[in-house]
Write a protein that holds these residues in place. Structure first.
Motif, PDB file in Angstrom:
ATOM      1  N   LYS A   1       2.424  35.204   3.704  1.00  0.00           N
ATOM      2  CA  LYS A   1       2.092  34.099   2.803  1.00  0.00           C
ATOM      3  C   LYS A   1       0.696  34.329   2.235  1.00  0.00           C
ATOM      4  N   GLY A   2       0.533  34.200   0.931  1.00  0.00           N
ATOM      5  CA  GLY A   2      -0.760  34.341   0.274  1.00  0.00           C
ATOM      6  C   GLY A   2      -1.079  35.751  -0.194  1.00  0.00           C
ATOM      7  N   LEU A   3      -0.276  36.732   0.179  1.00  0.00           N
ATOM      8  CA  LEU A   3      -0.562  38.114  -0.220  1.00  0.00           C
ATOM      9  C   LEU A   3      -0.480  38.285  -1.733  1.00  0.00           C
ATOM     10  N   LEU A   4       0.487  37.626  -2.356  1.00  0.00           N
ATOM     11  CA  LEU A   4       0.648  37.778  -3.810  1.00  0.00           C
ATOM     12  C   LEU A   4      -0.559  37.234  -4.573  1.00  0.00           C
ATOM     13  N   GLU A   5      -1.206  36.228  -4.022  1.00  0.00           N
ATOM     14  CA  GLU A   5      -2.400  35.683  -4.673  1.00  0.00           C
ATOM     15  C   GLU A   5      -3.640  36.517  -4.345  1.00  0.00           C
ATOM     16  N   ALA A   6      -3.676  37.113  -3.164  1.00  0.00           N
ATOM     17  CA  ALA A   6      -4.850  37.852  -2.709  1.00  0.00           C
ATOM     18  C   ALA A   6      -4.937  39.256  -3.297  1.00  0.00           C
ATOM     19  N   PHE A   7      -3.807  39.815  -3.713  1.00  0.00           N
ATOM     20  CA  PHE A   7      -3.778  41.185  -4.216  1.00  0.00           C
ATOM     21  C   PHE A   7      -3.522  41.179  -5.717  1.00  0.00           C
ATOM     22  N   SER A   8      -4.184  42.099  -6.411  1.00  0.00           N
ATOM     23  CA  SER A   8      -3.883  42.293  -7.830  1.00  0.00           C
ATOM     24  C   SER A   8      -2.558  43.035  -7.933  1.00  0.00           C
TER      25      SER A   8
END
Length: 169
Positions: free
Chosen positions: A86-93
């Protein structure tokens, strides 16, 4: 002679309990994962398709963002799912996410999922042997290095440092 019956009974009991535990855990985890909605972000899905094409992977794969994993992983024998924390898509370009997807697709291309399941058999049969557990642990570590090597062979040399930084992130 009686002691061997006890030892054999103990071995069989532990092997059966371990098999049952692993089976139930995998089935339960799969049931929980199937309840999650797949990722629908078109940019991310297009990136996944681009990565599949560059890795030569034709297997249909869905992507799920879940708090049930701490790092990206593949799950599923016949219909693999790419599990993202959860949150990886927001944390990574998207550029960083590309490396993550390539790494996980390398596991799929190399056949690491069926190989891991196949290697469970010696673990269950030799549950008492620490060398078998160590060999399994080393095999998994070597699979990670092999996937990194496969990704680096598919990317351009200047990307090597960025790939390494992304994997560490």
């Amino acid at each position: 002679m009686r002691i061997w019956h006890l030892v054999g009974g103990l071995w069989l009991t532990v092997a059966a309990v371990l098999s049952l535990y692993l089976t139930i855990t995998a089935l339960r985890f799969g049931w929980l994962i199937r309840r999650h909605r797949p990722v629908t972000n078109s940019d991310v899905l297009n990136l996944l398709e681009d990565c599949k094409q560059s890795m030569g992977v034709r297997t249909p794969i869905s992507m799920v963002e879940t708090s049930m994993v701490k790092c990206p992983a593949l799950f599923g024998f016949t219909r693999p799912r790419l599990l993202l924390p959860k949150g990886l898509l927001e944390a990574f370009s998207l550029a960083e996410l590309r490396y993550v997807l390539l790494h996980e697709l390398a596991h799929l291309k190399r056949g690491d999922i069926p190989l891991n399941w196949l290697c469970i058999l010696p673990l269950v049969l030799h549950w008492f042997n620490p060398l078998v557990w160590y060999a399994f642990w080393r095999m998994r570590a070597d699979a990670e290095v092999a996937c990194d090597d496969l990704v680096l062979s598919c990317t351009k040399t200047p990307e090597n440092k960025t790939y390494g930084e992304t994997i560490i992130k």
